[in-house]
Design an enzyme around this catalytic site. Structure first.
Site, PDB file in Angstrom:
ATOM      1  N   ARG A  93     -24.421 -67.463   4.771  1.00  0.00           N
ATOM      2  CA  ARG A  93     -25.687 -67.326   4.046  1.00  0.00           C
ATOM      3  C   ARG A  93     -25.498 -66.999   2.567  1.00  0.00           C
ATOM      4  O   ARG A  93     -26.435 -67.056   1.785  1.00  0.00           O
ATOM      5  CB  ARG A  93     -26.549 -66.245   4.732  1.00  0.00           C
ATOM      6  N   LYS A 109     -17.535 -63.479   1.768  1.00  0.00           N
ATOM      7  CA  LYS A 109     -18.681 -62.599   1.495  1.00  0.00           C
ATOM      8  C   LYS A 109     -18.276 -61.216   0.994  1.00  0.00           C
ATOM      9  O   LYS A 109     -18.815 -60.715   0.002  1.00  0.00           O
ATOM     10  CB  LYS A 109     -19.555 -62.463   2.750  1.00  0.00           C
ATOM     11  N   GLN A 121      -8.496 -61.670  13.207  1.00  0.00           N
ATOM     12  CA  GLN A 121      -9.286 -61.936  14.419  1.00  0.00           C
ATOM     13  C   GLN A 121      -8.869 -63.277  15.028  1.00  0.00           C
ATOM     14  O   GLN A 121      -8.585 -64.244  14.297  1.00  0.00           O
ATOM     15  CB  GLN A 121     -10.779 -61.979  14.029  1.00  0.00           C
ATOM     16  N   ASN A 180     -26.341 -60.152   3.210  1.00  0.00           N
ATOM     17  CA  ASN A 180     -26.057 -61.455   3.809  1.00  0.00           C
ATOM     18  C   ASN A 180     -26.292 -62.613   2.843  1.00  0.00           C
ATOM     19  O   ASN A 180     -25.795 -63.707   3.075  1.00  0.00           O
ATOM     20  CB  ASN A 180     -26.928 -61.654   5.052  1.00  0.00           C
ATOM     21  N   SER A 240     -15.094 -56.405 -48.776  1.00  0.00           N
ATOM     22  CA  SER A 240     -15.834 -57.310 -47.906  1.00  0.00           C
ATOM     23  C   SER A 240     -15.173 -58.684 -47.845  1.00  0.00           C
ATOM     24  O   SER A 240     -14.603 -59.150 -48.826  1.00  0.00           O
ATOM     25  CB  SER A 240     -17.263 -57.487 -48.441  1.00  0.00           C
TER      26      SER A 240
END
Ligand code: UD1
Ligand code: MG
Length: 433
Positions: A17, A24, A76, A224, A381
């Protein structure tokens, strides 16, 4: 003191999403990745932290190892066991209790997490949000004042969709219960995933104690989408700015100020509207005027802006920097640079005045070179200082000069070409009016 608790942080999800190629949990708020904040709070409670990764695991691990050591990273088995339940399978947990956090909750606070640890005889202590609109969250189904189960939004029927009690996504498990029941999860649901939330129903059916704990939405906000990211950052920014104001810093229109979480502000400092302070910046007794930007720099007893830009690795002490002045990788001590200048790769000492339009020409297209300016120097300057160059104490440059040779104490340098004046040229060119 650290508790005897293991913590798992779930960070393997793709974050579809977010609509981004960046994982994410690596999206940033207040200058740091969301996952950084979860790990930082977890470290205050535990010495057994497990971060679960899968999508772009190497990148996420590399980014987090910049901040933390002693964290266990696990991958995982996402192909076979996708979902938040799959994420916690096969862990080697050290303690009897295990707190599970989502990596997409950058606003969590240690003080609230501690509330999950006080209950010793529950199989699960779960976080509950009471919302006006629970859209996006799993719904907590309660019957006769007891939790029955959690139903994911995508699996909700019409009645369940109307439930406004949501699962915040944080749980404290009895570790033995977790180990014994994870194999019972199935993926028979709308997303064909193994949901950690199904452990609630399993526990209740097995007459185990499940304790709901109502939590503050602000701290447990799940990010999300990019919209969630922006609103989480707004809350986080307010926390940062309120802390500074409570410590005595004056902020004008704080809603317009942006401050990274790594910034330090001390003493009697004033931060005006529209200011941006980034990275490892330290502001001590200084006044940062409207719309100035400071990055990875230290300012002490100085004032800058409006509209000044202090780029990384600069150190300013007792210095005045005015509008449209850019400073980069420079040390300025007791210096005045009031207008329209670029001071890069330079060291400038006390009592020195930098005239408007001065530029350190520090780059020849291949390499960067150093400019060194001593004490009480007067830079006229529109001086161009071609580095490498050294101007000793008590020297002067005439306005409009382009300097490529070092100056010895007492010297003035002028590099103007001789003026040529052509009488009545205007009238010859335009005619008499
Ligand atoms: C989850 C909960 C939902 C809760 C919400 C709170 C489940 C099934 N649902 O939903 O009840 O209301 O959080 O914010 O748990 N992750 C993995 N591996 C995966 C999938 C996800 O590690 O295979 C990680 C993600 O990186 C993320 C966290 O788990 O940090 C939550 O995943 P997300 O997809 O955001 O779950 P939600 O739909 O928000
Ligand atoms: Mg989420």
């Amino acid at each position: 003191m650290k508790n005897n608790i293991s913590i798992i942080i779930l960070a393997a999800g793709k974050g579809t999403r977010m609509k981004s190629s960046l994982p994410k949990v690596l999206h940033k708020i207040s200058g740091k990745e969301m996952l950084y904040y979860s790990i930082k709070e977890a470290q205050k409670l535990s010495d057994d932290i497990h971060v679960v990764l899968y999508h772009q695991a190497d990148l996420v691990q590399k980014e987090m190892e910049k901040y933390f050591s002693d964290i266990n990273f696990t991958i995982q088995d996402h192909e076979n066991y996708p979902g938040t339940g799959g994420a916690v399978m096969g862990m080697d947990l050290k303690y009897d209790k295990t707190l599970v956090l989502n990596g997409d909750m950058p606003l969590i606070q240690k003080s609230e997490l501690e509330n999950f640890l006080s209950d010793d005889n529950s199989a699960i202590v779960m976080s509950v949000l009471e919302l006006d609109n629970a859209n996006g969250y799993g719904r907590v189904i309660i019957e006769d004042n007891s939790v029955v189960k959690i139903v994911e939004q995508k699996d909700c029927n019409e009645t369940e969709l109307k439930v406004n009690i949501a699962n915040a996504g944080i749980y404290c498990f009895d570790t033995k219960f977790l180990d014994e029941n994870l194999p019972k999860l199935s993926n028979d649901n709308a997303q064909a995933e193994y949901y950690i939330t199904d452990l609630v129903e399993i526990a209740i059916k097995d007459n185990k104690k499940v304790t709901p704990l109502t939590v503050d939405e602000e701290n447990f906000k799940g990010v999300n989408s990019k919209i969630d990211l922006a609103s989480a950052e707004m809350i986080h920014q307010n926390r940062i700015k309120n802390n500074f104001m409570a410590a005595g810093v004056i902020m004008r229109l704080p809603d317009t100020i942006y401050i990274d979480e790594s910034v330090q502000i001390e003493g009697e400092s004033i931060i005006e509207n529209g200011v941006t302070l980034l990275g490892d910046t330290k502001i001590v007794n200084s006044h940062i005027k409207t719309n100035s930007v400071v990055e990875d720099s230290t300012l002490e007893d100085s004032d800058i802006g409006p509209m000044a830009r202090i780029r990384p690795k600069s150190l300013l002490k007792d210095t005045h920097i005015g509008n449209f002045v850019e400073v980069k990788k420079s040390t300025l001590d007791g210096v005045k640079a009031g207008h329209l200048s670029y001071l890069g790769d330079s060291t400038i000492d006390t009592g020195t005045n930098i005239g408007a339009g001065t530029i350190t020409c520090n780059y020849d297209g291949k390499n960067k070179f150093q400019t060194t300016i001593g004490k009480n120097v007067f830079i006229g300057s529109n001086t161009k200082l071609i580095a490498p160059i050294t101007l000793e104490d008590n020297t002067m440059t005439a306005a409009g000069s382009t300097i490529s040779k070092d100056l010895k104490s007492g010297e003035l340098v002028i590099t103007r070409s001789k003026p040529k004046i052509i009488k009545d040229y205007f009238y010859r060119f335009f005619g008499k009016k």
